[in-house]
Motif scaffolding. Structure first.
Motif, PDB file in Angstrom:
ATOM      1  N   TYR A   5     -34.589 -14.252  -2.313  1.00  0.00           N
ATOM      2  CA  TYR A   5     -33.272 -14.226  -1.676  1.00  0.00           C
ATOM      3  C   TYR A   5     -33.455 -14.331  -0.164  1.00  0.00           C
ATOM      4  O   TYR A   5     -34.542 -14.095   0.364  1.00  0.00           O
ATOM      5  N   ALA A  31     -28.124 -15.156   4.790  1.00  0.00           N
ATOM      6  CA  ALA A  31     -27.516 -16.196   5.622  1.00  0.00           C
ATOM      7  C   ALA A  31     -26.636 -15.535   6.683  1.00  0.00           C
ATOM      8  O   ALA A  31     -25.926 -14.573   6.397  1.00  0.00           O
ATOM      9  N   GLU A  44     -23.669 -15.832   9.933  1.00  0.00           N
ATOM     10  CA  GLU A  44     -22.315 -16.380   9.986  1.00  0.00           C
ATOM     11  C   GLU A  44     -22.257 -17.847  10.420  1.00  0.00           C
ATOM     12  O   GLU A  44     -21.245 -18.517  10.207  1.00  0.00           O
ATOM     13  N   LYS A  50     -25.544 -22.994   7.436  1.00  0.00           N
ATOM     14  CA  LYS A  50     -25.023 -24.197   6.796  1.00  0.00           C
ATOM     15  C   LYS A  50     -25.597 -24.323   5.395  1.00  0.00           C
ATOM     16  O   LYS A  50     -26.014 -25.393   4.959  1.00  0.00           O
ATOM     17  N   THR A  51     -25.627 -23.207   4.697  1.00  0.00           N
ATOM     18  CA  THR A  51     -26.119 -23.198   3.335  1.00  0.00           C
ATOM     19  C   THR A  51     -25.369 -22.166   2.521  1.00  0.00           C
ATOM     20  O   THR A  51     -24.921 -21.149   3.052  1.00  0.00           O
ATOM     21  N   GLU A  52     -25.211 -22.430   1.241  1.00  0.00           N
ATOM     22  CA  GLU A  52     -24.608 -21.465   0.320  1.00  0.00           C
ATOM     23  C   GLU A  52     -25.654 -20.887  -0.614  1.00  0.00           C
ATOM     24  O   GLU A  52     -25.344 -20.163  -1.541  1.00  0.00           O
ATOM     25  N   GLY A  53     -26.930 -21.250  -0.367  1.00  0.00           N
ATOM     26  CA  GLY A  53     -27.983 -20.788  -1.249  1.00  0.00           C
ATOM     27  C   GLY A  53     -28.135 -21.695  -2.452  1.00  0.00           C
ATOM     28  O   GLY A  53     -27.405 -22.669  -2.619  1.00  0.00           O
ATOM     29  N   ASN A  63     -31.082 -20.894   9.395  1.00  0.00           N
ATOM     30  CA  ASN A  63     -29.852 -20.500   8.728  1.00  0.00           C
ATOM     31  C   ASN A  63     -29.811 -19.014   8.367  1.00  0.00           C
ATOM     32  O   ASN A  63     -28.770 -18.526   7.918  1.00  0.00           O
ATOM     33  N   ASP A  98     -23.406  -7.435  -0.788  1.00  0.00           N
ATOM     34  CA  ASP A  98     -22.629  -6.843   0.301  1.00  0.00           C
ATOM     35  C   ASP A  98     -23.208  -5.501   0.737  1.00  0.00           C
ATOM     36  O   ASP A  98     -23.078  -5.102   1.907  1.00  0.00           O
ATOM     37  N   LYS A 144     -24.157 -13.039   4.365  1.00  0.00           N
ATOM     38  CA  LYS A 144     -24.179 -13.151   2.910  1.00  0.00           C
ATOM     39  C   LYS A 144     -25.604 -13.238   2.396  1.00  0.00           C
ATOM     40  O   LYS A 144     -26.445 -13.920   2.972  1.00  0.00           O
ATOM     41  N   VAL A 183     -28.026 -14.748  -0.187  1.00  0.00           N
ATOM     42  CA  VAL A 183     -27.980 -15.964  -1.003  1.00  0.00           C
ATOM     43  C   VAL A 183     -29.264 -16.098  -1.816  1.00  0.00           C
ATOM     44  O   VAL A 183     -30.334 -15.673  -1.390  1.00  0.00           O
TER      45      VAL A 183
END
Length: 248
Positions: free
Chosen positions: A38, A41, A43, A46-49, A57, A100, A119, A121
């Motif tokens: 994991y 990331a 704020e 440019k990745t969502e994982g 990132n 979280d 987050k 990811v």
């Protein structure tokens, strides 16, 4: 050329904790098990994982040195991770469903002038290493001692965030292994490239405070900013602390 495995380390969440292990099963074409599974990331990421992404990132110790003082323990049966830091409470959470909690936990030690952690990811099929291929970081204790000698003080090897540590080789010998194969037991690892270092290594792994000019020593004393090498598993097998390592 032969040496011995002196330590094995994994970092389940990129830049957020390390764990020593005694043995591990390496799989052809895959990263060190439970290493960089994991990443956090920030704020501006440019990745969502779910796939490899560049280190810029993510929240890292290069910009947040206090992260270097986090230790980790993985419960492989449940997938839960326990983190500790000298300035925070102990946190146990499930990275799959409770990311979280990590973001809230780490917030007090993050610099206010850096992009905030946003987050947790997943890395996807392979670990979120700093290389765009499923790598394993290999280091030698002799090269580490060469850095200590120039600094005139002891340093924790954990600063370098390596996976496999080897005794019995000459300082910087690992750079000559590029293109060669390292055999440990029945496992074989093709050595691919040198690892260029960042400011994360300047931070103390007990306190998270920058206290050693590792980059200055590398550049001024040795003429480069590299430490350790990346390898790729080309033959699966089990390795353990104490195993013989041979360069073919």
């Amino acid at each position: 050329m032969m040496g011995t495995v002196s330590a094995l380390w994994r970092h389940p969440i990129k830049a957020h904790g390390r764990e020593s292990v005694g043995h591990v099963s390496l799989v052809e074409g895959q990263t060190f098990p439970w290493d960089r599974r994991y990443a956090v990331a920030h704020e501006r990421a440019k990745t969502e994982g779910g796939e490899w992404a560049r280190c810029v990132n993510f929240s890292r110790a290069a910009g947040a040195p206090s992260l270097q003082a986090i230790t980790a323990k993985v419960d492989e049966a449940t997938g839960k991770v326990t983190l500790q830091h000298p300035d925070l409470w102990e946190l146990t959470f499930d990275p799959e469903t409770q990311g979280d909690k990590l973001i809230d936990w780490v917030r007090p030690i993050m610099p206010k002038d850096r992009a905030a952690s946003a987050k947790l990811v997943p890395a996807g099929e392979f670990g979120m290493t700093d290389s765009p291929f499923p790598s394993i970081a290999i280091h030698t204790t002799a090269s580490h001692r060469a850095i200590e000698g120039r600094l005139g003080r002891k340093l924790a090897t954990e600063r370098w965030r390596g996976n496999i540590w080897l005794d019995g080789f000459a300082p910087w010998e690992e750079f000559d292994w590029i293109g060669k194969t390292l055999r440990i037991g029945e496992t074989e690892i093709e050595v691919r490239e040198r690892i260029t270092r960042c400011k994360a290594t300047t931070a103390n792994t007990d306190t998270g405070v920058r206290d050693a000019d590792t980059l200055g020593v590398l550049n001024e004393a040795f003429g480069h900013q590299d430490f350790g090498v990346y390898g790729v598993v080309t033959k699966s097998g089990d390795i353990a602390v104490g195993d013989t390592a041979e360069v073919l």
